[in-house]
Scaffold this motif. Structure first.
Motif, PDB file in Angstrom:
ATOM      1  N   ALA A  93       0.133  84.876 -32.336  1.00 17.17           N
ATOM      2  CA  ALA A  93      -0.123  84.104 -31.118  1.00 17.17           C
ATOM      3  C   ALA A  93      -0.380  82.637 -31.462  1.00 17.17           C
ATOM      4  O   ALA A  93       0.110  81.726 -30.777  1.00 17.17           O
ATOM      5  N   GLU A  94      -1.140  82.373 -32.535  1.00 11.76           N
ATOM      6  CA  GLU A  94      -1.394  81.009 -32.951  1.00 11.76           C
ATOM      7  C   GLU A  94      -0.102  80.321 -33.387  1.00 11.76           C
ATOM      8  O   GLU A  94       0.132  79.145 -33.080  1.00 11.76           O
ATOM      9  N   SER A  95       0.731  81.055 -34.098  1.00 16.57           N
ATOM     10  CA  SER A  95       2.004  80.498 -34.549  1.00 16.57           C
ATOM     11  C   SER A  95       2.902  80.168 -33.367  1.00 16.57           C
ATOM     12  O   SER A  95       3.560  79.127 -33.339  1.00 16.57           O
ATOM     13  N   ALA A  96       2.936  81.043 -32.366  1.00 21.09           N
ATOM     14  CA  ALA A  96       3.749  80.800 -31.174  1.00 21.09           C
ATOM     15  C   ALA A  96       3.284  79.536 -30.468  1.00 21.09           C
ATOM     16  O   ALA A  96       4.100  78.690 -30.085  1.00 21.09           O
ATOM     17  N   ALA A  97       1.977  79.372 -30.300  1.00 23.46           N
ATOM     18  CA  ALA A  97       1.445  78.198 -29.610  1.00 23.46           C
ATOM     19  C   ALA A  97       1.799  76.913 -30.351  1.00 23.46           C
ATOM     20  O   ALA A  97       2.183  75.913 -29.740  1.00 23.46           O
ATOM     21  N   ALA A  98       1.692  76.928 -31.677  1.00 31.12           N
ATOM     22  CA  ALA A  98       2.014  75.738 -32.467  1.00 31.12           C
ATOM     23  C   ALA A  98       3.487  75.366 -32.331  1.00 31.12           C
ATOM     24  O   ALA A  98       3.855  74.208 -32.133  1.00 31.12           O
ATOM     25  N   ASN A  99       4.350  76.360 -32.427  1.00 30.83           N
ATOM     26  CA  ASN A  99       5.788  76.108 -32.341  1.00 30.83           C
ATOM     27  C   ASN A  99       6.226  75.705 -30.940  1.00 30.83           C
ATOM     28  O   ASN A  99       7.122  74.869 -30.775  1.00 30.83           O
ATOM     29  N   TYR A 100       5.600  76.276 -29.926  1.00 29.89           N
ATOM     30  CA  TYR A 100       5.946  75.894 -28.560  1.00 29.89           C
ATOM     31  C   TYR A 100       5.496  74.462 -28.279  1.00 29.89           C
ATOM     32  O   TYR A 100       6.144  73.739 -27.512  1.00 29.89           O
ATOM     33  N   SER A 101       4.407  74.016 -28.915  1.00 31.62           N
ATOM     34  CA  SER A 101       3.995  72.619 -28.782  1.00 31.62           C
ATOM     35  C   SER A 101       5.091  71.690 -29.285  1.00 31.62           C
ATOM     36  O   SER A 101       5.390  70.660 -28.676  1.00 31.62           O
ATOM     37  N   VAL A 102       5.696  72.063 -30.418  1.00 32.49           N
ATOM     38  CA  VAL A 102       6.743  71.246 -31.024  1.00 32.49           C
ATOM     39  C   VAL A 102       7.942  71.103 -30.095  1.00 32.49           C
ATOM     40  O   VAL A 102       8.414  70.004 -29.818  1.00 32.49           O
ATOM     41  N   VAL A 103       8.442  72.208 -29.594  1.00 31.62           N
ATOM     42  CA  VAL A 103       9.673  72.149 -28.803  1.00 31.62           C
ATOM     43  C   VAL A 103       9.435  71.578 -27.413  1.00 31.62           C
ATOM     44  O   VAL A 103      10.269  70.855 -26.867  1.00 31.62           O
ATOM     45  N   LEU A 104       8.270  71.833 -26.826  1.00 30.14           N
ATOM     46  CA  LEU A 104       7.964  71.295 -25.506  1.00 30.14           C
ATOM     47  C   LEU A 104       7.691  69.795 -25.554  1.00 30.14           C
ATOM     48  O   LEU A 104       7.814  69.102 -24.540  1.00 30.14           O
ATOM     49  N   GLY A 105       7.341  69.288 -26.722  1.00 30.06           N
ATOM     50  CA  GLY A 105       7.108  67.866 -26.869  1.00 30.06           C
ATOM     51  C   GLY A 105       8.289  67.122 -27.452  1.00 30.06           C
ATOM     52  O   GLY A 105       8.162  65.973 -27.854  1.00 30.06           O
ATOM     53  N   SER A 106       9.445  67.749 -27.466  1.00 26.30           N
ATOM     54  CA  SER A 106      10.620  67.159 -28.102  1.00 26.30           C
ATOM     55  C   SER A 106      11.442  66.304 -27.149  1.00 26.30           C
ATOM     56  O   SER A 106      11.331  66.404 -25.928  1.00 26.30           O
ATOM     57  N   VAL A 169      -1.685  70.028 -36.117  1.00 27.63           N
ATOM     58  CA  VAL A 169      -2.611  69.864 -37.229  1.00 27.63           C
ATOM     59  C   VAL A 169      -3.401  71.144 -37.477  1.00 27.63           C
ATOM     60  O   VAL A 169      -3.724  71.483 -38.616  1.00 27.63           O
ATOM     61  N   GLY A 170      -3.698  71.878 -36.412  1.00 26.13           N
ATOM     62  CA  GLY A 170      -4.439  73.124 -36.550  1.00 26.13           C
ATOM     63  C   GLY A 170      -4.422  73.924 -35.271  1.00 26.13           C
ATOM     64  O   GLY A 170      -4.104  73.408 -34.198  1.00 26.13           O
ATOM     65  N   THR A 171      -4.733  75.222 -35.379  1.00 31.61           N
ATOM     66  CA  THR A 171      -4.769  76.119 -34.224  1.00 31.61           C
ATOM     67  C   THR A 171      -6.047  76.953 -34.255  1.00 31.61           C
ATOM     68  O   THR A 171      -6.643  77.166 -35.320  1.00 31.61           O
ATOM     69  N   LYS A 172      -6.458  77.440 -33.087  1.00 28.97           N
ATOM     70  CA  LYS A 172      -7.632  78.304 -32.989  1.00 28.97           C
ATOM     71  C   LYS A 172      -7.457  79.247 -31.813  1.00 28.97           C
ATOM     72  O   LYS A 172      -7.277  78.806 -30.674  1.00 28.97           O
ATOM     73  N   ALA A 173      -7.506  80.538 -32.073  1.00 31.92           N
ATOM     74  CA  ALA A 173      -7.441  81.535 -31.010  1.00 31.92           C
ATOM     75  C   ALA A 173      -8.854  81.756 -30.486  1.00 31.92           C
ATOM     76  O   ALA A 173      -9.731  82.208 -31.230  1.00 31.92           O
ATOM     77  N   THR A 174      -9.098  81.414 -29.234  1.00 31.20           N
ATOM     78  CA  THR A 174     -10.427  81.564 -28.648  1.00 31.20           C
ATOM     79  C   THR A 174     -10.599  82.884 -27.907  1.00 31.20           C
ATOM     80  O   THR A 174     -11.718  83.256 -27.568  1.00 31.20           O
ATOM     81  N   ALA A 175      -9.492  83.559 -27.640  1.00 31.69           N
ATOM     82  CA  ALA A 175      -9.530  84.883 -27.013  1.00 31.69           C
ATOM     83  C   ALA A 175      -8.265  85.624 -27.410  1.00 31.69           C
ATOM     84  O   ALA A 175      -7.200  85.020 -27.556  1.00 31.69           O
ATOM     85  N   PHE A 176      -8.395  86.955 -27.618  1.00 32.38           N
ATOM     86  CA  PHE A 176      -7.215  87.717 -28.023  1.00 32.38           C
ATOM     87  C   PHE A 176      -7.365  89.180 -27.632  1.00 32.38           C
ATOM     88  O   PHE A 176      -8.427  89.778 -27.788  1.00 32.38           O
ATOM     89  N   SER A 177      -6.275  89.731 -27.089  1.00 28.83           N
ATOM     90  CA  SER A 177      -6.179  91.162 -26.827  1.00 28.83           C
ATOM     91  C   SER A 177      -4.740  91.560 -27.113  1.00 28.83           C
ATOM     92  O   SER A 177      -3.922  90.732 -27.511  1.00 28.83           O
ATOM     93  N   ALA A 178      -4.409  92.823 -26.900  1.00 26.99           N
ATOM     94  CA  ALA A 178      -3.069  93.298 -27.221  1.00 26.99           C
ATOM     95  C   ALA A 178      -1.984  92.583 -26.420  1.00 26.99           C
ATOM     96  O   ALA A 178      -0.873  92.383 -26.917  1.00 26.99           O
ATOM     97  N   ASN A 179      -2.292  92.175 -25.194  1.00 26.50           N
ATOM     98  CA  ASN A 179      -1.273  91.599 -24.323  1.00 26.50           C
ATOM     99  C   ASN A 179      -1.527  90.163 -23.883  1.00 26.50           C
ATOM    100  O   ASN A 179      -0.661  89.554 -23.241  1.00 26.50           O
ATOM    101  N   GLU A 180      -2.688  89.612 -24.214  1.00 24.11           N
ATOM    102  CA  GLU A 180      -2.999  88.255 -23.800  1.00 24.11           C
ATOM    103  C   GLU A 180      -3.718  87.515 -24.923  1.00 24.11           C
ATOM    104  O   GLU A 180      -4.425  88.117 -25.725  1.00 24.11           O
ATOM    105  N   ALA A 181      -3.533  86.199 -24.940  1.00 26.12           N
ATOM    106  CA  ALA A 181      -4.212  85.386 -25.947  1.00 26.12           C
ATOM    107  C   ALA A 181      -4.417  83.980 -25.400  1.00 26.12           C
ATOM    108  O   ALA A 181      -3.620  83.481 -24.604  1.00 26.12           O
ATOM    109  N   THR A 182      -5.488  83.354 -25.833  1.00 27.88           N
ATOM    110  CA  THR A 182      -5.750  81.955 -25.524  1.00 27.88           C
ATOM    111  C   THR A 182      -5.841  81.215 -26.847  1.00 27.88           C
ATOM    112  O   THR A 182      -6.648  81.576 -27.712  1.00 27.88           O
TER     113      THR A 182
END
Length: 260
Positions: A93-106, A169-182
């Protein structure tokens, strides 16, 4: 970038042109030259800057001229232009968020067809379908494009290169479950036009974006996000590069597909 209000709607923060000419003193990331263009009801991550400029160099064949660097495509490096297939766990989930930041900011977000591919790949199907029209309107706004120095098609003037790259620069998962993540992503961004005569030179900014992700179709997808300024580090007294040096860097250093 979106910010929620009391009505539950989403406000979008877009960058506006401005700033000192190339070669001037280093600008503060919180400079008053950055202002807001609000688009109600649009879910879009246009980071006031990172990932790829909309022009590139040659192919991956052997370089010419011995040790002279060959201009590399400024599209992201990697086999897939939009990263996907993330692990079904907290790190995925952290990896997805980091990569989506890259492409959405392109810079590709300023191209209608590429933008639709990105939104379809990044957001959940229902969110993507509901927002495509709003996104098209936001990114084709003539006043906004003119303010950042682009023409009505979202292209840079002749002799200049549009730069929009996000560097996590960095990521942090503040909430996580099988189907949802923040997940929070802290990143720096580059945004502007490189080249002689640019009235909107490339500047850096710092943000943290919080993503709400959902596990769907065997992958993590974005449901919503909120962005805020900082944390912003203390700037060093480094002289800004010349327009020529910045353009060469943009052309010769490609962005990344995989951010984490």
């Amino acid at each position: 970038m979106s910010l929620g209000d009391d009505t539950g709607r989403t406000r979008t923060r877009l960058p506006e042109a401005g700033g000192d000419p190339y070669g001037g003193a280093r600008r503060n990331g919180r400079s008053s030259s950055r202002s807001l263009v609000t688009v109600v009801g649009v879910v879009v991550l246009l980071i006031a800057a990172i990932a790829f400029a909309n022009r590139g160099g040659g192919d991956s064949d052997a370089e010419e001229g011995g040790d002279s660097p060959k201009a590399a495509a400024t599209a992201p490096t990697g086999e897939k232009p939009i990263a996907s297939g993330f692990a079904h766990d907290r790190q995925g989930a952290e990896s997805a968020a980091a990569n989506y930041s890259v492409v959405l900011g392109s810079a590709e977000m300023f191209d209608k067809e590429q933008r639709r591919d990105i939104v379809t790949a990044v957001f959940t199907p229902d969110v993507a379908a509901a927002r495509q029209g709003d996104l098209d309107a936001a990114y084709s706004n003539q006043e906004f494009l003119a303010n950042i120095g682009l023409d009505k098609s979202g292209k840079a003037p002749a002799g200049q290169t549009f730069v929009s790259r996000v560097v996590p620069v960095g990521t942090k998962a503040t909430a996580f479950s099988a189907n949802e993540a923040t997940v929070e992503v802290w990143y720096t961004s580059l945004f502007g036009l490189s080249g002689e005569g640019s009235t909107n030179p490339v500047t850096e900014s710092w943000y943290t974006t919080t993503y709400q992700l959902q596990w769907i179709d065997n992958d993590w997808k974005v449901v919503d996000f909120q962005q805020k300024d900082g944390p912003v580090p203390v700037g060093r007294d480094q002289k800004a590069s010349t327009a020529d040096d910045m353009t060469k860097a943009v052309e010769e250093y490609g962005g990344f597909t995989y951010a984490r």
